[in-house]
Design a protein around this motif. Structure first.
Motif, PDB file in Angstrom:
ATOM      1  N   MET A  72      48.185  40.404  48.902  1.00 28.96           N
ATOM      2  CA  MET A  72      48.529  41.428  47.940  1.00 28.96           C
ATOM      3  C   MET A  72      47.461  42.523  48.011  1.00 28.96           C
ATOM      4  N   PRO A  73      47.838  43.772  47.967  1.00 23.63           N
ATOM      5  CA  PRO A  73      46.862  44.862  47.990  1.00 23.63           C
ATOM      6  C   PRO A  73      45.907  44.782  46.802  1.00 23.63           C
ATOM      7  N   GLU A  74      44.667  45.151  47.039  1.00 30.43           N
ATOM      8  CA  GLU A  74      43.627  45.016  46.020  1.00 30.43           C
ATOM      9  C   GLU A  74      43.946  45.788  44.744  1.00 30.43           C
ATOM     10  N   HIS A  75      44.494  46.993  44.872  1.00 31.22           N
ATOM     11  CA  HIS A  75      44.740  47.783  43.654  1.00 31.22           C
ATOM     12  C   HIS A  75      45.750  47.092  42.727  1.00 31.22           C
ATOM     13  N   LEU A  76      46.678  46.322  43.284  1.00 32.97           N
ATOM     14  CA  LEU A  76      47.621  45.577  42.438  1.00 32.97           C
ATOM     15  C   LEU A  76      46.921  44.420  41.733  1.00 32.97           C
ATOM     16  N   VAL A 110      43.790  44.442  40.930  1.00 29.68           N
ATOM     17  CA  VAL A 110      42.978  45.099  39.905  1.00 29.68           C
ATOM     18  C   VAL A 110      43.827  45.369  38.661  1.00 29.68           C
ATOM     19  N   LEU A 111      45.053  45.831  38.856  1.00 31.34           N
ATOM     20  CA  LEU A 111      45.936  46.081  37.713  1.00 31.34           C
ATOM     21  C   LEU A 111      46.175  44.806  36.908  1.00 31.34           C
ATOM     22  N   LEU A 112      46.403  43.708  37.602  1.00 31.65           N
ATOM     23  CA  LEU A 112      46.594  42.426  36.910  1.00 31.65           C
ATOM     24  C   LEU A 112      45.331  42.014  36.162  1.00 31.65           C
ATOM     25  N   ALA A 113      44.187  42.128  36.839  1.00 38.38           N
ATOM     26  CA  ALA A 113      42.919  41.749  36.221  1.00 38.38           C
ATOM     27  C   ALA A 113      42.615  42.633  35.016  1.00 38.38           C
ATOM     28  N   ARG A 114      42.957  43.897  35.115  1.00 36.60           N
ATOM     29  CA  ARG A 114      42.730  44.837  34.018  1.00 36.60           C
ATOM     30  C   ARG A 114      43.502  44.430  32.776  1.00 36.60           C
ATOM     31  N   GLU A 115      44.620  43.753  32.969  1.00 39.95           N
ATOM     32  CA  GLU A 115      45.424  43.262  31.845  1.00 39.95           C
ATOM     33  C   GLU A 115      44.951  41.906  31.331  1.00 39.95           C
ATOM     34  N   GLY A 116      43.828  41.403  31.903  1.00 40.97           N
ATOM     35  CA  GLY A 116      43.258  40.145  31.414  1.00 40.97           C
ATOM     36  C   GLY A 116      43.577  38.923  32.265  1.00 40.97           C
ATOM     37  N   GLU A 155      42.772  36.301  34.509  1.00 45.39           N
ATOM     38  CA  GLU A 155      41.531  35.736  35.026  1.00 45.39           C
ATOM     39  C   GLU A 155      41.653  35.321  36.490  1.00 45.39           C
ATOM     40  N   ASP A 156      42.809  34.815  36.884  1.00 41.44           N
ATOM     41  CA  ASP A 156      43.006  34.428  38.283  1.00 41.44           C
ATOM     42  C   ASP A 156      42.943  35.647  39.205  1.00 41.44           C
ATOM     43  N   ALA A 157      43.488  36.750  38.756  1.00 37.65           N
ATOM     44  CA  ALA A 157      43.429  37.973  39.551  1.00 37.65           C
ATOM     45  C   ALA A 157      41.980  38.430  39.693  1.00 37.65           C
ATOM     46  N   PHE A 158      41.216  38.346  38.609  1.00 41.33           N
ATOM     47  CA  PHE A 158      39.816  38.754  38.701  1.00 41.33           C
ATOM     48  C   PHE A 158      39.038  37.804  39.607  1.00 41.33           C
ATOM     49  N   ALA A 159      39.333  36.533  39.532  1.00 46.22           N
ATOM     50  CA  ALA A 159      38.677  35.564  40.423  1.00 46.22           C
ATOM     51  C   ALA A 159      38.971  35.913  41.881  1.00 46.22           C
ATOM     52  N   GLN A 187      38.458  49.993  31.407  1.00 50.72           N
ATOM     53  CA  GLN A 187      38.055  51.400  31.455  1.00 50.72           C
ATOM     54  C   GLN A 187      38.282  52.025  32.834  1.00 50.72           C
ATOM     55  N   LEU A 188      38.525  51.212  33.842  1.00 48.58           N
ATOM     56  CA  LEU A 188      38.723  51.721  35.200  1.00 48.58           C
ATOM     57  C   LEU A 188      40.067  52.442  35.270  1.00 48.58           C
ATOM     58  N   ARG A 189      40.010  53.733  35.538  1.00 51.80           N
ATOM     59  CA  ARG A 189      41.237  54.536  35.530  1.00 51.80           C
ATOM     60  C   ARG A 189      41.982  54.494  36.855  1.00 51.80           C
ATOM     61  N   GLU A 190      41.254  54.375  37.968  1.00 52.32           N
ATOM     62  CA  GLU A 190      41.883  54.384  39.287  1.00 52.32           C
ATOM     63  C   GLU A 190      41.672  53.032  39.970  1.00 52.32           C
ATOM     64  N   PRO A 191      42.618  52.119  39.849  1.00 53.16           N
ATOM     65  CA  PRO A 191      42.470  50.788  40.437  1.00 53.16           C
ATOM     66  C   PRO A 191      42.183  50.799  41.945  1.00 53.16           C
TER      67      PRO A 191
END
Length: 179
Positions: free
Chosen positions: A1-5, A7-13, A15-19, A60-64
């Motif tokens: 999966m592309p990183e910016h996607l 990041v969008l998931l992680a930005r919504e909380g 935890e697996d996406a952030f990991a 706060q990250l505006r551009e994933p």
């Protein structure tokens, strides 16, 4: 999966996406911090702090798509805070010209990381950001808060110092190759 996607998931909380982001960026960030500060344990601590800060500030990250640049800035800021806490930047413009160009024992093996460790902290940071990270002088100035002229001076002096230090290493390597 592309990183910016991710990041969008992680930005919504998520935890697996952030990991997943940590797994993708961990080696790169630790290497950057090790080159910047020259201390493996401190570098690992700073990288971990950068990821914790990223998790807290991710909304706060505006551009994933710019997650990597944003994470690098977080890490650089943490390193600069560490330097300021040690008051290492007070004499950052001063270069100790009395230091020998090569180690006392010229037969000792020296690699780039050891050579970088001999540079003053601010010079080392500017050199690493320029050559290792490919950042421009204005980008380094913005990321570090140093004036553009100071960044240029640090890179010029740091590069010259590295050439001096590593010239002994090259001489030893070429001599050993003749054996």
């Amino acid at each position: 999966m592309p990183e910016h996607l991710i990041v969008l998931l992680a930005r919504e909380g998520d935890e697996d996406a952030f990991a997943d982001l940590v797994r993708r960026r961990q080696s790169w960030l630790r290497n950057l911090m090790r080159r910047a500060c020259g201390e493996a344990a401190l570098a690992d601590d700073l990288a971990q702090q950068a990821f914790l800060t990223a998790w807290r500030k991710l909304p706060q990250l505006r551009e994933p798509a710019r997650f990597g640049v944003w994470l690098k800035r977080l890490a650089i800021n943490l390193w600069l805070q560490e330097l300021r806490a040690k008051d290492a930047l007070r004499d950052a413009g001063e270069v100790d010209e009395t230091m020998p160009a090569a180690p006392a024992d010229p037969t000792a093996t020296m690699d780039l990381d050891r050579a970088l460790a001999l540079l003053p902290a601010a010079q080392r940071l500017c050199v690493v950001l320029s050559y290792h990270e490919g950042m421009t002088h204005p980008e380094i100035a913005e990321a570090t808060g140093l004036p553009n002229g100071t960044v240029k001076s640090h890179i010029r002096r740091g590069t010259a110092r590295l050439r001096e230090i590593l010239s002994a290493y090259r001489e030893i390597s070429s001599t050993e190759g003749d054996r």
